[in-house]
Design a protein around this motif. Structure first.
Motif: not given
Length: 352
Positions: A101-106
């Motif tokens: 999810q953090q990868i997608s957010a970035v």
């Protein structure tokens, strides 16, 4: 490491104060009346007031979920620092402890073509690739705290001195035990998440400092930077060791649980050093119990990261330095807070 990585410990109210202390470099220091004409080098070192409004920039921000005091202080410091600038639009994404999810957010911030990114990754290695995509797209990344292994993935890194934390704790414990004439002390170490490089650096610094006094860690066990894990690990260690001389707990957030276990066990024959510098730890130090000191790891670094991202995006440097651009890395000092100086540090302590 696909598991969730939350984390610990330092200093919330210092959003403006902490960043200002670190980066007073961003204002002019020129003397009013130089005694003689400045040399070219002196002229270069002069600089201008970088806090004046400049080119409007959008700064993206991503960090783990604020599920404990230190991470909450990180987000607050970043938000408050950005609000100080009329030329900054702060664009945080939903905080999460899920790597994917953090990868997608970035990735959404990259697609939005922000001017700069401030990223505190859940895990530096696992988010390295998305940070590299940002830099390859021409977006400078300010890497906060947990470092990306590929230096091409970030423009500037800023974080605490994990090795220095261990050194500071080791010197406090080693010096006190040596002064008391203790020959073969029982020294316990309660780590944070053992797989993180930052935890390993803290342990290495602690061992190296103790070695200078002829001491070594008797037993070491890892917790998870949480209150619950602190209670469990401390309870296990207290049961296993009927006599203890000193404890170093890496993190003041999990230290709440450690202190609860100590109180439950009715033990007070030892002293303890904490880590990160939370307000509750400092109040414990003031009260004069087993917790005698804590070594700092300030979340004011998030405010400084936003300040650096703004300078980089606007093509500015740090005006107290001769160099034209912001440095590639900045390491905060780890300071030792004791009963003698706790009043000075308490206003900067974050709440666990």
């Amino acid at each position: 490491m696909p598991k969730n990585v939350a984390r610990r410990g330092f200093l919330v109210a210092g959003a403006a104060a902490g960043a200002g202390a670190l980066l007073t470099a961003c204002t002019s220091n020129e003397p009013a009346q130089p005694a003689s004409a400045p040399s070219p080098q002196q002229t270069a070192a002069g600089g201008t007031d970088n806090d004046r409004p400049g080119t409007r920039v959008v700064i993206g921000f991503s960090a783990p979920a604020a599920d404990h005091g230190w991470i909450a202080a990180i987000a607050k410091n970043a938000q408050e620092q950005a609000a100080r600038y009329s030329d900054v639009e702060f664009k945080p994404v939903e905080p999460t402890n899920d790597i994917n999810q953090q990868i997608s957010a970035v990735e959404t911030l990259i697609q939005a073509k922000v001017a700069a990114l401030v990223i505190l990754p859940n895990d530096g290695e696992q988010l390295n690739q998305v940070a590299r995509r940002a830099t390859d797209a021409g977006i400078p990344v300010v890497n906060l705290d947990r470092v990306f292994p590929d230096k091409l993935s970030y423009r500037t890194w800023i974080g605490g001195d994990n090795y220095g934390m261990g050194v500071a704790a080791g010197h406090y414990i080693g010096r006190k035990l040596k002064d008391k004439g203790v020959a073969d002390p029982v020294i316990l170490e309660i780590q944070g998440i053992a797989t993180l490089p930052l935890t390993q650096d803290r342990s290495r610094g602690f061992a190296d400092a103790l070695k200078t006094y002829g001491y070594a860690v008797t037993a070491q066990q890892d917790a998870k930077f949480t209150v619950e894990s602190g209670t469990q690990v401390a309870s296990n260690l207290l049961q296993a060791h009927k006599k203890i001389d000193a404890i170093w707990n890496h993190d003041d957030d999990q230290g709440i649980g450690v202190l609860a276990a100590i109180k439950e066990a009715g033990r007070n024959e030892f002293f303890m050093v904490g880590g990160a510098g939370s307000a509750n730890a400092m109040r414990e130090i003031q009260a004069g119990g087993v917790l005698e000191a804590t070594v700092t790891y300030s979340p004011s670094m998030a405010a400084s990261a936003v300040k650096l991202a703004r300078l980089i995006a606007q093509g500015k440097g740090m005006s107290d330095l001769v160099e034209n651009e912001v440095p590639q890395s900045i390491t905060l000092a780890s300071e030792t807070v004791t009963k003698e100086n706790v009043d000075k540090y308490l206003p900067l302590g974050f709440e666990s």
